[in-house]
Design a protein around this motif. Structure first.
Motif, PDB file in Angstrom:
ATOM      1  N   TYR A 113       0.829  -1.208   0.000  1.00  0.00           N
ATOM      2  CA  TYR A 113       0.000   0.000   0.000  1.00  0.00           C
ATOM      3  C   TYR A 113       0.860   1.254   0.000  1.00  0.00           C
ATOM      4  N   TRP A 114       2.098   1.117   0.553  1.00  0.00           N
ATOM      5  CA  TRP A 114       2.950   2.254   0.858  1.00  0.00           C
ATOM      6  C   TRP A 114       3.705   2.794  -0.345  1.00  0.00           C
ATOM      7  N   VAL A 115       3.711   2.039  -1.436  1.00  0.00           N
ATOM      8  CA  VAL A 115       4.678   2.368  -2.491  1.00  0.00           C
ATOM      9  C   VAL A 115       4.389   3.722  -3.140  1.00  0.00           C
ATOM     10  N   GLY A 116       3.123   4.127  -3.152  1.00  0.00           N
ATOM     11  CA  GLY A 116       2.801   5.408  -3.774  1.00  0.00           C
ATOM     12  C   GLY A 116       2.529   6.527  -2.790  1.00  0.00           C
ATOM     13  N   LEU A 117       2.717   6.261  -1.491  1.00  0.00           N
ATOM     14  CA  LEU A 117       2.279   7.251  -0.492  1.00  0.00           C
ATOM     15  C   LEU A 117       3.399   7.949   0.253  1.00  0.00           C
ATOM     16  N   MET A 118       4.625   7.445   0.158  1.00  0.00           N
ATOM     17  CA  MET A 118       5.666   7.931   1.061  1.00  0.00           C
ATOM     18  C   MET A 118       6.688   8.857   0.395  1.00  0.00           C
ATOM     19  N   ASN A 119       6.325   9.443  -0.716  1.00  0.00           N
ATOM     20  CA  ASN A 119       7.279  10.305  -1.415  1.00  0.00           C
ATOM     21  C   ASN A 119       8.565   9.582  -1.775  1.00  0.00           C
ATOM     22  N   TYR A 120       8.459   8.326  -2.145  1.00  0.00           N
ATOM     23  CA  TYR A 120       9.640   7.604  -2.591  1.00  0.00           C
ATOM     24  C   TYR A 120      10.061   8.106  -3.966  1.00  0.00           C
ATOM     25  N   TRP A 199     -11.522   2.189   6.345  1.00  0.00           N
ATOM     26  CA  TRP A 199     -10.810   2.633   7.543  1.00  0.00           C
ATOM     27  C   TRP A 199     -10.388   4.083   7.375  1.00  0.00           C
ATOM     28  N   SER A 200     -10.060   4.699   8.484  1.00  0.00           N
ATOM     29  CA  SER A 200      -9.694   6.114   8.407  1.00  0.00           C
ATOM     30  C   SER A 200      -8.230   6.332   8.053  1.00  0.00           C
ATOM     31  N   ASP A 201      -7.467   5.258   7.884  1.00  0.00           N
ATOM     32  CA  ASP A 201      -6.085   5.435   7.420  1.00  0.00           C
ATOM     33  C   ASP A 201      -6.082   6.085   6.045  1.00  0.00           C
ATOM     34  N   TYR A 202      -5.259   7.077   5.905  1.00  0.00           N
ATOM     35  CA  TYR A 202      -5.143   7.810   4.633  1.00  0.00           C
ATOM     36  C   TYR A 202      -6.488   8.361   4.169  1.00  0.00           C
ATOM     37  N   GLY A 203      -7.223   8.864   5.146  1.00  0.00           N
ATOM     38  CA  GLY A 203      -8.464   9.556   4.822  1.00  0.00           C
ATOM     39  C   GLY A 203      -9.627   8.612   4.706  1.00  0.00           C
ATOM     40  N   GLY A 204      -9.927   8.261   3.491  1.00  0.00           N
ATOM     41  CA  GLY A 204     -10.980   7.286   3.299  1.00  0.00           C
ATOM     42  C   GLY A 204     -12.378   7.871   3.373  1.00  0.00           C
ATOM     43  N   MET A 205     -13.336   6.983   3.500  1.00  0.00           N
ATOM     44  CA  MET A 205     -14.762   7.333   3.416  1.00  0.00           C
ATOM     45  C   MET A 205     -15.171   8.394   4.428  1.00  0.00           C
ATOM     46  N   ASP A 206     -14.628   8.287   5.640  1.00  0.00           N
ATOM     47  CA  ASP A 206     -15.091   9.203   6.688  1.00  0.00           C
ATOM     48  C   ASP A 206     -14.717  10.649   6.389  1.00  0.00           C
ATOM     49  N   VAL A 207     -13.654  10.860   5.585  1.00  0.00           N
ATOM     50  CA  VAL A 207     -13.318  12.235   5.201  1.00  0.00           C
ATOM     51  C   VAL A 207     -14.420  12.816   4.316  1.00  0.00           C
ATOM     52  N   TYR A 208     -14.874  12.019   3.345  1.00  0.00           N
ATOM     53  CA  TYR A 208     -15.995  12.476   2.501  1.00  0.00           C
ATOM     54  C   TYR A 208     -17.210  12.811   3.364  1.00  0.00           C
ATOM     55  N   VAL A 209     -17.541  11.891   4.265  1.00  0.00           N
ATOM     56  CA  VAL A 209     -18.746  12.079   5.088  1.00  0.00           C
ATOM     57  C   VAL A 209     -18.599  13.310   5.978  1.00  0.00           C
ATOM     58  N   ASN A 210     -17.462  13.425   6.650  1.00  0.00           N
ATOM     59  CA  ASN A 210     -17.277  14.549   7.580  1.00  0.00           C
ATOM     60  C   ASN A 210     -17.243  15.888   6.850  1.00  0.00           C
ATOM     61  N   GLN A 211     -16.563  15.937   5.707  1.00  0.00           N
ATOM     62  CA  GLN A 211     -16.406  17.221   5.002  1.00  0.00           C
ATOM     63  C   GLN A 211     -17.701  17.646   4.307  1.00  0.00           C
TER      64      GLN A 211
END
Ligand SMILES: *[C@@H]1O[C@H](CO)[C@@H](O)[C@H](O)[C@H]1NC(C)=O
Ligand SMILES: *[C@@H]1O[C@H](CO)[C@@H](O)[C@H](O)[C@H]1NC(C)=O
Ligand SMILES: *[C@@H]1O[C@H](CO)[C@@H](O)[C@H](O)[C@H]1NC(C)=O
Length: 447
Positions: A113-120, A199-211
């Motif tokens: 999951y991490w390969v595109g998220l860590m500014n590698y 899950w709330s890792d890396y945002g996810g569904m709850d960000v859409y709902v909350n915002q």
């Protein structure tokens, strides 16, 4: 930096003798390997990694010498270079199998999951994919999302200002994902890309709902509220459209582990199997309407709906789950089924629970005539024994393949996320290499 060059230039030394030959796709070399090293006619021993060399059909550049050598019983040495499969064409399905150019295509590999998220940088991405490809993997599952309200340095794909989302097209956004896709392809790998998270890792569904709906609104409004669905469709459209003609993408997934219940927000109390399946129908049809090249799946844990079964993950009707694996396979715009296997988190023993879970999904697979993939799994104890038993069940039930949670690499700034990571050379890494070869042999995968 170990990289593609080494893979391309890797050379296997094959000692040919007149002993037993190794069948196609069998092991023919590797550290601590003591078995036969002569490959069956028409195949040659190809270096995969320090721990595993394998008989690959048509790979030989030395068939003449191996034939004459075995007929005379003398010893000779031949060298073959490791081919990195070229990633062209789109993977399709046929019955319970995946295909590429009408030939069998084996789905086997790992999550990263991490390969595109860590500014590698590109070099680190290449190392990560090289390490995975060296097991004989064909596919990597990774995250195509990171929803942020405040950018925090890592790559992100969408930012939110109040109720306004903006897809990040820049160097730490989709341009970064372009590099991920290119690095995967350079190592002969295709990606399964998951577009949001339960899950709330890396945002996810709850960000859409909350915002969009207000902080603390129910998690499952993600599946039903028209404003949220429109916003998610906009994100999906931007992401998917960018890669419409990209053979390095194997499939899009609607969400990682969608359930009625969220990690940071409550359920409405009215969520159900039909709420999520209706959302799956709408979203999968939407992706198909803009992208006819790529496969689509859910990305769910594969809960089975068996009323009366005392085991929680067989209670898909539960108001905290809302998933019916067999029924979802009936959705015409889904190309394959997905399921996960985490006995530790689910409070079950590794076995016989694990092999039964695989067999029960295989039953639904046969009824639906679609392929299924065990696309996440993990256990803490006795990994080699337990994974070995699960791999046997996958191989014998015709489940299309599996992706372990998760790949690990040592990169320029240290280890990638070590959570459950399988690093090169570990016992599980060696087992995975053997398993990939066995699955390819089962399928007759020509790659
Ligand atoms: C995803 O599902 C699990 C299940 O709850 C829940 O515990 C987790 O909290 C969920 N995560 C979400 C949903 O964000
Ligand atoms: C979605 O949520 C918004 C904000 O709460 C609300 O105004 C709207 O009626 C909801 N739509 C649906 C279909 O539930
Ligand atoms: C799938 O659809 C078929 C045909 O409509 C139906 O007979 C079957 O019961 C469905 N399977 C599930 C698990 O819902």
């Amino acid at each position: 930096m170990v990289g593609l060059l080494e893979l391309l230039l890797a050379v296997a030394t094959v000692t040919v003798s007149a002993q037993t030959t190794v069948p196609v796709y069998g092991q023919c070399g590797g550290e601590s390997y003591t078995g036969p090293t002569t490959c069956a006619a028409g195949s040659a021993c190809v270096y995969q990694n320090d721990f595993y060399s394998q008989c690959i059909p048509g790979a030989s550049t030395a068939s003449t010498s191996s034939i004459s050598a075995s007929s005379t019983g003398t010893s000779t040495t031949s060298t073959v270079s490791t081919p990195t499969p070229t990633v062209t064409g789109f993977v399709k399905t046929s019955g319970i199998h995946f295909t590429l150019d009408n030939k069998p295509f084996t789905v086997v590999g790992a999550n990263a999951y991490w390969v595109g998220l860590m500014n590698y940088g590109v070099a680190d991405m290449n190392t990560a994919f090289h390490d995975i490809a060296a097991t004989g993997a064909s596919v990597v599952r990774t995250w195509g999302f990171n929803e942020v309200t405040t950018p925090d340095g890592v790559a992100y794909y969408q930012s939110w200002s109040g109720s306004t989302p903006t897809v990040n097209l820049g160097a730490n956004g989709l341009e970064n994902f372009d590099n991920v896709v290119a690095a995967a392809k350079a190592n002969g790998l295709r990606l399964i890309v998951t577009l949001t998270n339960n899950w709330s890792d890396y945002g996810g569904m709850d960000v859409y709902v909350n915002q969009l709906l207000g902080q603390g609104q129910p998690h499952d409004f993600f599946f039903t509220n028209a404003t949220v669905i429109a916003a998610y469709k906009n994100y999906v459209k931007t992401f998917v459209t960018r890669y419409l003609n990209e053979p390095g993408i194997l499939a899009w997934e609607l969400a990682n582990e969608p359930r009625c219940l969220g990690s940071t927000s409550a359920s409405s109390g009215t969520c159900s199997i039909s709420i999520i399946s209706t959302w799956v129908e709408e979203m999968s049809a939407y992706i198909k309407s803009i992208d006819s090249n790529h496969l689509v799946a859910i990305g769910d844990e594969g809960f089975i709906n068996d009323p009366g079964n005392p085991i929680f993950v067989y209670q898909g009707y539960s108001p905290s789950l809302g998933i019916d694996f067999a029924a979802n396979l009936n959705i015409s715009t889904l190309d394959f089924g997905t399921f996960h296997l985490y006995p530790d988190s689910w409070g079950e023993p590794a076995n016989p629970f694990g092999t039964q879970w695989i067999e029960d999904h295989a039953t639904a697979m046969l009824a639906s005539n679609k392929p299924i993939v065990m696309e996440e799994f993990g256990i803490t104890d006795d990994q080699v024994d337990v994974y070995g038993s699960w791999y046997s069940a996958i191989e014998s039930t015709d489940v299309a393949g599996d992706l372990i949670w998760q790949a690990g690499s040592v990169l320029s700034n240290g280890e990638s996320d070590p959570n459950g990571a399988v690093f090169p050379g570990s016992d599980v890494y060696v087992l995975d290499t053997q398993h990939a070869a066995a699955l390819r042999a089962r399928d007759g995968d020509p790659q």
